[in-house]
Scaffold this active site. Structure first.
Site, PDB file in Angstrom:
ATOM      1  N   SER A   1       0.741  -1.035   0.111  1.00  9.90           N
ATOM      2  CA  SER A   1      -0.113  -0.014   0.082  1.00  9.90           C
ATOM      3  C   SER A   1       0.640   1.284  -0.178  1.00  9.90           C
ATOM      4  O   SER A   1       1.817   1.255  -0.843  1.00  9.90           O
ATOM      5  CB  SER A   1      -0.689  -0.170   1.051  1.00  9.90           C
ATOM      6  OG  SER A   1      -2.102   0.893   0.840  1.00  9.90           O
TER       7      SER A   1
ATOM      8  N   ASP B   1      -5.913  -3.847  -2.450  1.00 10.82           N
ATOM      9  CA  ASP B   1      -4.539  -3.044  -1.146  1.00 10.82           C
ATOM     10  C   ASP B   1      -4.178  -4.382  -0.745  1.00 10.82           C
ATOM     11  O   ASP B   1      -4.816  -6.138  -0.439  1.00 10.82           O
ATOM     12  CB  ASP B   1      -5.299  -2.536  -0.521  1.00 10.82           C
ATOM     13  CG  ASP B   1      -4.292  -2.121   0.444  1.00 10.82           C
ATOM     14  OD1 ASP B   1      -2.965  -3.415   0.768  1.00 10.82           O
ATOM     15  OD2 ASP B   1      -4.352  -0.812   1.106  1.00 10.82           O
TER      16      ASP B   1
END
Length: 306
Positions: A38, A186
């Protein structure tokens, strides 16, 4: 000293990671390999193409988050529009602008694909994402061969986009390949802190240092919204927050820089410049404390050599 660096995800809290990077560079440390999830994937990617900590500080301190949300600020969109977008596209906001922005930064260094930074077909950069269609973790670019895709031709910015696509907030990346299509989100869903990624059974010639975002005094505020979309958002923020507080084993903790995030949430995109400066300082000071105590040979003796 040469080090490998692993960066945890955490949205705008990632400013703290930059602070730690700057202190390490000030003390003469040189980066060798990089990994991240991320926000950590963004830091890792930019370092891998040649950006310095000071350059990253300038970028992130002056970043206008509104460039990623063209019509209105993320916190001002009506719940009706959020609901329509969520049910239609499996997410509310497109990550197209994020990918474009990262790609522009990569172009400035003349390195766009994993092949551009690789030596003998081996990438020094590893980015974590989640294939929720196949229900598996992706280590990019390595796992691309499982999809029939040449890892060396794959663009770094697309891998970063996959890793930062927080479920519900961002629309999942539709990843098309020869045999079908997967939804990618993610990497923090499956591994928010891949400190293990460069470990081998051999005694390492240099250390792998982890940079982890933590909140020592978590204060959870009660949500005042009771609609369905806000409920889903609360679930996701709770999952991300819990992941960030997960227990770190001693052999990992001893080589990890723990960076207090001062109450900032992973999905809090509109933080002030004053708070950005505080987060940066938090990372910088945390790195200073870590290096004051860190000893690579002691680590080898206590946790590697049996």
């Amino acid at each position: 000293m040469i080090v490998d660096a692993v960066f945890e995800g955490g949205g705008m809290k990632g400013i703290g990671l930059v602070g730690a990077v700057c202190y390490f560079e000030k003390m003469g440390y040189k980066w060798n390999r990089f990994a991240g999830t991320s926000a950590g994937a963004i830091i890792a990617a930019l370092l891998s193409v040649g950006y310095t900590g000071e350059e990253l500080k300038d970028i992130i301190m002056n970043l206008d988050e509104k460039i990623f949300f063209k019509k209105k600020k993320i916190w001002e969109l009506s719940m009706i529009k959020k609901s329509i977008s969520f049910f239609k596209d499996k997410g509310i906001y497109s990550s197209d602008a994020v990918e474009k922005y990262i790609r522009q930064l990569l172009i400035k260094k003349g390195k766009i694909t994993f092949g551009d930074i690789s030596i003998d077909g081996k990438s020094p950069l590893k980015i974590i994402a989640s294939d929720i269609t196949k229900k598996t973790m992706l280590i990019l670019p390595d796992d691309l061969k499982n999809y029939g895709i040449d890892p060396m031709k794959f663009e770094i910015s697309e891998a970063v986009r996959m890793s930062i696509s927080i479920p519900l907030y961002f629309k999942p990346v539709k990843f098309h390949y020869k045999e079908g299509c997967s939804y990618i989100v993610d990497g923090g869903i499956l591994s928010n802190f891949p400190i293990w990624i460069f470990d081998t059974e051999k005694v390492p010639a240099w250390p792998t240092i982890g940079f982890k975002l933590v909140e020592n005094s978590v204060s959870y505020k009660e949500s005042k919204k009771t609609d369905f979309i806000s409920y889903l958002f609360d679930i996701m923020e709770t999952m991300l927050g819990k992941n960030e507080e997960i227990y770190v084993k001693d052999k990992y903790a001893v080589r990890t820089v723990f960076i207090p995030t001062l109450g900032v949430k992973a999905t809090e995109f509109n933080i002030s410049k004053e708070m950005r400066a505080k987060l940066f300082k938090s990372g910088y000071n945390s790195a200073e404390r870590f290096l004051h105590l860190w000893d690579f040979q002691n680590y080898i003796r206590d946790y590697v050599v049996k």
